[in-house]
Design a protein around this motif. Structure first.
Motif, mmCIF file in Angstrom:
data_model
loop_
_atom_site.group_PDB
_atom_site.id
_atom_site.type_symbol
_atom_site.label_atom_id
_atom_site.label_comp_id
_atom_site.label_asym_id
_atom_site.label_seq_id
_atom_site.Cartn_x
_atom_site.Cartn_y
_atom_site.Cartn_z
ATOM 1 N N VAL A 118 0.867 -1.179 0.000
ATOM 2 C CA VAL A 118 0.000 0.000 0.000
ATOM 3 C C VAL A 118 0.902 1.226 0.000
ATOM 4 O O VAL A 118 2.015 1.190 0.517
ATOM 5 C CB VAL A 118 -0.980 0.009 1.210
ATOM 6 N N ARG A 119 0.421 2.301 -0.620
ATOM 7 C CA ARG A 119 1.183 3.558 -0.647
ATOM 8 C C ARG A 119 0.440 4.617 0.165
ATOM 9 O O ARG A 119 -0.791 4.658 0.182
ATOM 10 C CB ARG A 119 1.384 4.025 -2.081
ATOM 11 N N ASP A 141 -3.228 6.114 -0.457
ATOM 12 C CA ASP A 141 -4.137 5.182 -1.141
ATOM 13 C C ASP A 141 -5.186 4.646 -0.169
ATOM 14 O O ASP A 141 -4.954 4.607 1.037
ATOM 15 C CB ASP A 141 -3.361 3.990 -1.718
ATOM 16 N N VAL A 149 -7.160 2.059 2.063
ATOM 17 C CA VAL A 149 -6.791 0.827 2.761
ATOM 18 C C VAL A 149 -7.973 -0.131 2.635
ATOM 19 O O VAL A 149 -9.055 0.151 3.131
ATOM 20 C CB VAL A 149 -6.485 1.090 4.252
ATOM 21 N N ASP A 150 -7.762 -1.262 1.936
ATOM 22 C CA ASP A 150 -8.868 -2.209 1.761
ATOM 23 C C ASP A 150 -8.635 -3.538 2.465
ATOM 24 O O ASP A 150 -9.441 -4.450 2.359
ATOM 25 C CB ASP A 150 -9.164 -2.437 0.276
ATOM 26 N N GLY A 157 -2.306 -1.783 8.385
ATOM 27 C CA GLY A 157 -3.647 -1.533 7.861
ATOM 28 C C GLY A 157 -4.687 -1.370 8.954
ATOM 29 O O GLY A 157 -5.881 -1.497 8.709
ATOM 30 N N THR A 185 -7.841 6.204 4.336
ATOM 31 C CA THR A 185 -6.630 6.466 3.561
ATOM 32 C C THR A 185 -5.413 5.991 4.346
ATOM 33 O O THR A 185 -5.321 6.223 5.554
ATOM 34 C CB THR A 185 -6.503 7.975 3.293
ATOM 35 N N SER A 186 -4.480 5.357 3.642
ATOM 36 C CA SER A 186 -3.266 4.871 4.293
ATOM 37 C C SER A 186 -2.392 6.035 4.739
ATOM 38 O O SER A 186 -2.173 6.992 3.991
ATOM 39 C CB SER A 186 -2.467 3.974 3.351
ATOM 40 N N THR A 246 3.422 4.082 3.558
ATOM 41 C CA THR A 246 3.758 3.241 2.414
ATOM 42 C C THR A 246 4.402 1.982 2.979
ATOM 43 O O THR A 246 5.344 2.068 3.775
ATOM 44 C CB THR A 246 4.738 3.950 1.461
#
Length: 112
Positions: free
Chosen positions: A31-32, A35, A37-38, A73, A91-92, A95
């Motif tokens: 993940v960045r 981005d 977070v899923d 996460g 949102t993350s 990274t």
């Protein structure tokens, strides 16, 4: 996982039933920062690098390393437990990159 130590056993069982095993190869970006977070990952083998610039703040840089028994996460869990969070994924803030081959269990947003 220390995060779940005081969790109700029925809820913990329900979470464990929904975990999906995942493998990430070395040098893969998981993940960045910025981005959505899923998924929340629970590391069982390998090492990850976690870096943040605190949203691009000038002069700010923080790096840490994650290994087995660590997780990332957690924004997803906070989002899922907040009744006002809405339908947009969190949102993350970091990274995250695999430094080695990494085995994890994933808890996805859909399962939460």
């Amino acid at each position: 996982v220390p995060l779940f130590e005081s969790m109700d056993e029925r809820l913990l069982d329900a979470i464990c039933e929904r975990l999906i095993p995942c493998l990430f190869t070395e040098s893969t970006y998981i993940v960045r920062e910025g981005d959505p977070v899923d998924e929340m990952l629970f590391i069982t083998r390998g090492r990850l690098e976690s870096v943040t610039t605190d949203g691009g703040r000038s002069g700010f840089f923080n790096r840490s390393f994650l290994k087995e028994t660590d997780f990332c996460g957690e924004e997803l869990l906070t989002w899922a437990l907040d009744p006002k969070s809405g339908s947009n994924l969190p949102t993350s803030t970091r990274t995250v990159k695999a430094l080695t081959e990494v085995d994890t269990f994933a808890l996805t947003a859909d399962e939460l």
